[in-house]
Motif scaffolding. Structure first.
Motif, PDB file in Angstrom:
ATOM      1  N   THR A   1      -5.072  -4.727  10.882  1.00 32.45           N
ATOM      2  CA  THR A   1      -4.189  -4.913   9.727  1.00 32.45           C
ATOM      3  C   THR A   1      -4.534  -3.921   8.622  1.00 32.45           C
ATOM      4  O   THR A   1      -3.644  -3.270   8.058  1.00 32.45           O
ATOM      5  N   LEU A   2      -5.811  -3.788   8.338  1.00 30.04           N
ATOM      6  CA  LEU A   2      -6.232  -2.839   7.304  1.00 30.04           C
ATOM      7  C   LEU A   2      -5.903  -1.401   7.711  1.00 30.04           C
ATOM      8  O   LEU A   2      -5.478  -0.597   6.873  1.00 30.04           O
ATOM      9  N   ALA A   3      -6.076  -1.085   8.984  1.00 33.33           N
ATOM     10  CA  ALA A   3      -5.724   0.259   9.466  1.00 33.33           C
ATOM     11  C   ALA A   3      -4.226   0.490   9.318  1.00 33.33           C
ATOM     12  O   ALA A   3      -3.795   1.575   8.910  1.00 33.33           O
TER      13      ALA A   3
ATOM     14  N   ILE B   1      -2.245  -0.818   7.105  1.00 33.76           N
ATOM     15  CA  ILE B   1      -1.986  -0.601   5.678  1.00 33.76           C
ATOM     16  C   ILE B   1      -2.369   0.829   5.299  1.00 33.76           C
ATOM     17  O   ILE B   1      -1.642   1.515   4.583  1.00 33.76           O
ATOM     18  N   ALA B   2      -3.503   1.286   5.799  1.00 36.83           N
ATOM     19  CA  ALA B   2      -3.936   2.662   5.508  1.00 36.83           C
ATOM     20  C   ALA B   2      -2.931   3.672   6.061  1.00 36.83           C
ATOM     21  O   ALA B   2      -2.620   4.667   5.415  1.00 36.83           O
ATOM     22  N   PHE B   3      -2.407   3.423   7.257  1.00 40.44           N
ATOM     23  CA  PHE B   3      -1.443   4.340   7.873  1.00 40.44           C
ATOM     24  C   PHE B   3      -0.177   4.450   7.034  1.00 40.44           C
ATOM     25  O   PHE B   3       0.471   5.496   7.026  1.00 40.44           O
TER      26      PHE B   3
ATOM     27  N   ASN C   1      -0.027   4.658   3.957  1.00 45.48           N
ATOM     28  CA  ASN C   1      -0.296   5.568   2.846  1.00 45.48           C
ATOM     29  C   ASN C   1      -0.819   6.932   3.283  1.00 45.48           C
ATOM     30  O   ASN C   1      -0.821   7.867   2.508  1.00 45.48           O
ATOM     31  N   SER C   2      -1.277   7.021   4.497  1.00 46.68           N
ATOM     32  CA  SER C   2      -1.860   8.254   5.012  1.00 46.68           C
ATOM     33  C   SER C   2      -1.547   8.336   6.499  1.00 46.68           C
ATOM     34  O   SER C   2      -2.334   7.897   7.324  1.00 46.68           O
TER      35      SER C   2
ATOM     36  N   TYR D   1     -19.956   4.975  10.349  1.00 46.23           N
ATOM     37  CA  TYR D   1     -19.042   3.844  10.318  1.00 46.23           C
ATOM     38  C   TYR D   1     -18.703   3.312  11.699  1.00 46.23           C
ATOM     39  O   TYR D   1     -18.158   2.215  11.822  1.00 46.23           O
TER      40      TYR D   1
ATOM     41  N   ASN E   1       0.148  16.129   9.695  1.00 52.38           N
ATOM     42  CA  ASN E   1      -1.100  15.601   9.150  1.00 52.38           C
ATOM     43  C   ASN E   1      -2.326  15.961   9.981  1.00 52.38           C
ATOM     44  O   ASN E   1      -3.440  15.630   9.596  1.00 52.38           O
TER      45      ASN E   1
END
Length: 163
Positions: A28-30, A32-34, A36-37, A86, A145
């Protein structure tokens, strides 16, 4: 770290609720990051596999990850070195060693998840690779990208490496 520390456990034991929850949150966090980036060549190459051969997006990304990481290494070595800690790779505070450790750790995670590691293992024929490369190039919003410019010939070579 949610994904790198729990993906293998979730893949190898579907009843491991804690690992599955951590992966769900990490995914889910990934996502959300995708938003924006946007993602790059790995996903562009994975989309073609899914569209033409109905391979799940997670598996298609795993199949293409290592060839793309190696392809991008000359332009992304410092970034890979930063990511090493990480994913639980041994960090030496040396860019070359740490970037190699990152790639090796990603290879280890893929292997430990016990998923197919070659395109031929999921029914892709060598004769399919050219059309996959051509289709991947249509994913311009993703390819822009990528840390290194990717041509159709590069895409074909990456599919060949994964085959």
């Amino acid at each position: 770290m949610l994904l790198s520390q729990n993906l293998v456990a979730a893949c190898n034991d579907g009843n491991n609720r804690a690992a599955r929850e951590a992966n769900l949150l990490g995914a889910t966090l990934a996502g959300i990051a995708f938003a924006n980036s946007p993602v790059a060549a790995v996903h562009a190459l994975a989309y073609s596999l899914g569209a033409q051969h109905h391979i799940s997006h997670g598996l298609s990304n795993a199949l293409m990850l290592l060839p793309v990481l190696h392809f991008n290494l000359p332009s992304a070595q410092t970034l890979y070195a930063e990511l090493a800690m990480y994913v639980g790779a041994s960090v030496k505070h040396n860019v070359q060693q740490d970037s190699d450790a990152f790639i090796n750790k990603m290879a280890q995670i893929i292997a430990e998840c016990q998923v197919p590691q070659r395109l031929r293992e999921v029914g892709i024929l060598h004769s399919d690779l050219s059309s996959l490369a051509q289709a991947a190039m249509a994913q311009t919003r993703l390819l822009v990208n990528n840390p290194r410019e990717l041509t159709e010939q590069n895409a074909l070579e990456l599919y060949q490496q994964a085959w």
